[in-house]
Write a protein that holds these residues in place. Structure first.
Motif, PDB file in Angstrom:
ATOM      1  N   PRO A  89       0.809  -1.209   0.000  1.00  0.00           N
ATOM      2  CA  PRO A  89       0.000   0.000   0.000  1.00  0.00           C
ATOM      3  C   PRO A  89       0.854   1.276   0.000  1.00  0.00           C
ATOM      4  CG  PRO A  89       0.140  -0.827   2.225  1.00  0.00           C
ATOM      5  CD  PRO A  89       0.887  -1.801   1.336  1.00  0.00           C
ATOM      6  N   ALA A  90       2.157   1.122   0.094  1.00  0.00           N
ATOM      7  CA  ALA A  90       3.053   2.282   0.170  1.00  0.00           C
ATOM      8  C   ALA A  90       3.039   3.068  -1.138  1.00  0.00           C
ATOM      9  CB  ALA A  90       4.477   1.825   0.481  1.00  0.00           C
ATOM     10  N   THR A  91       3.216   4.375  -1.020  1.00  0.00           N
ATOM     11  CA  THR A  91       3.265   5.204  -2.221  1.00  0.00           C
ATOM     12  C   THR A  91       4.605   5.069  -2.933  1.00  0.00           C
ATOM     13  OG1 THR A  91       3.927   7.100  -0.892  1.00  0.00           O
ATOM     14  CG2 THR A  91       1.580   6.888  -1.413  1.00  0.00           C
ATOM     15  N   ARG A  92       5.647   4.769  -2.192  1.00  0.00           N
ATOM     16  CA  ARG A  92       6.969   4.537  -2.785  1.00  0.00           C
ATOM     17  C   ARG A  92       7.587   3.286  -2.171  1.00  0.00           C
ATOM     18  NH1 ARG A  92      10.073   9.319  -5.063  1.00  0.00           N
ATOM     19  NH2 ARG A  92      11.564   7.645  -4.938  1.00  0.00           N
ATOM     20  N   PRO A  93       7.025   2.125  -2.465  1.00  0.00           N
ATOM     21  CA  PRO A  93       7.545   0.897  -1.851  1.00  0.00           C
ATOM     22  C   PRO A  93       8.920   0.532  -2.420  1.00  0.00           C
ATOM     23  CG  PRO A  93       5.949   0.353  -3.535  1.00  0.00           C
ATOM     24  CD  PRO A  93       5.937   1.855  -3.401  1.00  0.00           C
TER      25      PRO A  93
ATOM     26  N   ASN B  37      11.818  -2.839  -6.145  1.00  0.00           N
ATOM     27  CA  ASN B  37      12.708  -2.519  -7.250  1.00  0.00           C
ATOM     28  C   ASN B  37      13.802  -3.571  -7.303  1.00  0.00           C
ATOM     29  OD1 ASN B  37      14.970  -1.377  -8.698  1.00  0.00           O
ATOM     30  ND2 ASN B  37      13.935   0.589  -8.558  1.00  0.00           N
ATOM     31  N   ALA B  38      14.039  -4.161  -8.450  1.00  0.00           N
ATOM     32  CA  ALA B  38      15.023  -5.236  -8.592  1.00  0.00           C
ATOM     33  C   ALA B  38      16.443  -4.791  -8.269  1.00  0.00           C
ATOM     34  CB  ALA B  38      14.965  -5.825  -9.992  1.00  0.00           C
ATOM     35  N   ALA B  39      16.675  -3.481  -8.184  1.00  0.00           N
ATOM     36  CA  ALA B  39      18.000  -2.990  -7.797  1.00  0.00           C
ATOM     37  C   ALA B  39      18.221  -3.101  -6.293  1.00  0.00           C
ATOM     38  CB  ALA B  39      18.181  -1.540  -8.249  1.00  0.00           C
ATOM     39  N   ASN B  40      17.142  -3.322  -5.539  1.00  0.00           N
ATOM     40  CA  ASN B  40      17.242  -3.526  -4.095  1.00  0.00           C
ATOM     41  C   ASN B  40      17.551  -4.996  -3.819  1.00  0.00           C
ATOM     42  OD1 ASN B  40      16.625  -0.885  -3.319  1.00  0.00           O
ATOM     43  ND2 ASN B  40      14.444  -1.272  -3.465  1.00  0.00           N
ATOM     44  N   PRO B  41      18.075  -5.294  -2.627  1.00  0.00           N
ATOM     45  CA  PRO B  41      18.275  -6.698  -2.260  1.00  0.00           C
ATOM     46  C   PRO B  41      16.936  -7.444  -2.205  1.00  0.00           C
ATOM     47  CG  PRO B  41      19.503  -5.251  -0.793  1.00  0.00           C
ATOM     48  CD  PRO B  41      18.601  -4.376  -1.614  1.00  0.00           C
ATOM     49  N   CYS B  42      16.941  -8.707  -2.547  1.00  0.00           N
ATOM     50  CA  CYS B  42      15.712  -9.509  -2.514  1.00  0.00           C
ATOM     51  C   CYS B  42      15.091  -9.502  -1.121  1.00  0.00           C
ATOM     52  CB  CYS B  42      16.006 -10.945  -2.932  1.00  0.00           C
ATOM     53  SG  CYS B  42      16.488 -11.145  -4.654  1.00  0.00           S
ATOM     54  N   ALA B  43      15.909  -9.493  -0.086  1.00  0.00           N
ATOM     55  CA  ALA B  43      15.394  -9.509   1.287  1.00  0.00           C
ATOM     56  C   ALA B  43      14.553  -8.263   1.580  1.00  0.00           C
ATOM     57  CB  ALA B  43      16.541  -9.625   2.285  1.00  0.00           C
ATOM     58  N   VAL B  44      14.931  -7.138   1.022  1.00  0.00           N
ATOM     59  CA  VAL B  44      14.168  -5.899   1.211  1.00  0.00           C
ATOM     60  C   VAL B  44      12.811  -6.009   0.522  1.00  0.00           C
ATOM     61  CG1 VAL B  44      14.099  -3.429   0.667  1.00  0.00           C
ATOM     62  CG2 VAL B  44      16.206  -4.456   1.523  1.00  0.00           C
ATOM     63  N   ILE B  45      12.802  -6.544  -0.690  1.00  0.00           N
ATOM     64  CA  ILE B  45      11.558  -6.707  -1.445  1.00  0.00           C
ATOM     65  C   ILE B  45      10.654  -7.710  -0.738  1.00  0.00           C
ATOM     66  CG2 ILE B  45      10.554  -7.403  -3.652  1.00  0.00           C
ATOM     67  CD1 ILE B  45      13.306  -6.586  -4.918  1.00  0.00           C
ATOM     68  N   GLN B  46      11.219  -8.849  -0.317  1.00  0.00           N
ATOM     69  CA  GLN B  46      10.440  -9.867   0.380  1.00  0.00           C
ATOM     70  C   GLN B  46       9.918  -9.323   1.703  1.00  0.00           C
ATOM     71  OE1 GLN B  46       9.549 -12.910  -0.893  1.00  0.00           O
ATOM     72  NE2 GLN B  46       8.215 -12.928   0.879  1.00  0.00           N
ATOM     73  N   GLY B  47      10.702  -8.520   2.379  1.00  0.00           N
ATOM     74  CA  GLY B  47      10.267  -7.915   3.630  1.00  0.00           C
ATOM     75  C   GLY B  47       9.058  -7.009   3.429  1.00  0.00           C
ATOM     76  N   GLU B  48       9.039  -6.267   2.343  1.00  0.00           N
ATOM     77  CA  GLU B  48       7.895  -5.409   2.036  1.00  0.00           C
ATOM     78  C   GLU B  48       6.655  -6.253   1.742  1.00  0.00           C
ATOM     79  OE1 GLU B  48       5.531  -1.974   1.276  1.00  0.00           O
ATOM     80  OE2 GLU B  48       7.290  -2.376   2.511  1.00  0.00           O
ATOM     81  N   ILE B  49       6.842  -7.365   1.051  1.00  0.00           N
ATOM     82  CA  ILE B  49       5.715  -8.259   0.774  1.00  0.00           C
ATOM     83  C   ILE B  49       5.146  -8.795   2.089  1.00  0.00           C
ATOM     84  CG2 ILE B  49       5.054 -10.492  -0.225  1.00  0.00           C
ATOM     85  CD1 ILE B  49       7.177  -9.874  -2.452  1.00  0.00           C
ATOM     86  N   GLU B  50       6.009  -9.262   2.965  1.00  0.00           N
ATOM     87  CA  GLU B  50       5.557  -9.812   4.243  1.00  0.00           C
ATOM     88  C   GLU B  50       4.875  -8.743   5.093  1.00  0.00           C
ATOM     89  OE1 GLU B  50       9.064 -11.653   5.841  1.00  0.00           O
ATOM     90  OE2 GLU B  50       9.112 -13.126   4.211  1.00  0.00           O
TER      91      GLU B  50
END
Length: 68
Positions: free
Chosen positions: A30-34, A37-50
């Motif tokens: 739901p974030a406006t600027r989550p 982005n594939a340039a971020n570490p996968c753990a950061v992206i997965q953390g946002e999903i969780e």
């Protein structure tokens, strides 16, 4: 890469897998600027999903991406 450097998701798991993870992240966040982005570490992206899917739990009708 130097010790302590964190690899971006695209390099870590490949472009296609990173694109799927990013798309899933975008669909649930739901974030406006989550940080979806594939340039971020996968753990950061997965953390946002969780984090995002936990927010949906109280709704009782989470997106399909949270049920994977």
């Amino acid at each position: 890469m130097k010790p302590g450097d964190v690899q971006n998701c695209r390099d870590a798991i490949g472009a296609a897998a990173a694109a799927r993870l990013v798309e899933r992240c975008i669909r649930v966040s739901p974030a406006t600027r989550p940080p979806c982005n594939a340039a971020n570490p996968c753990a950061v992206i997965q953390g946002e999903i969780e984090r995002s899917c936990k927010l949906w739990q109280g709704d009782g009708n989470p997106p399909a991406e949270c049920r994977n």
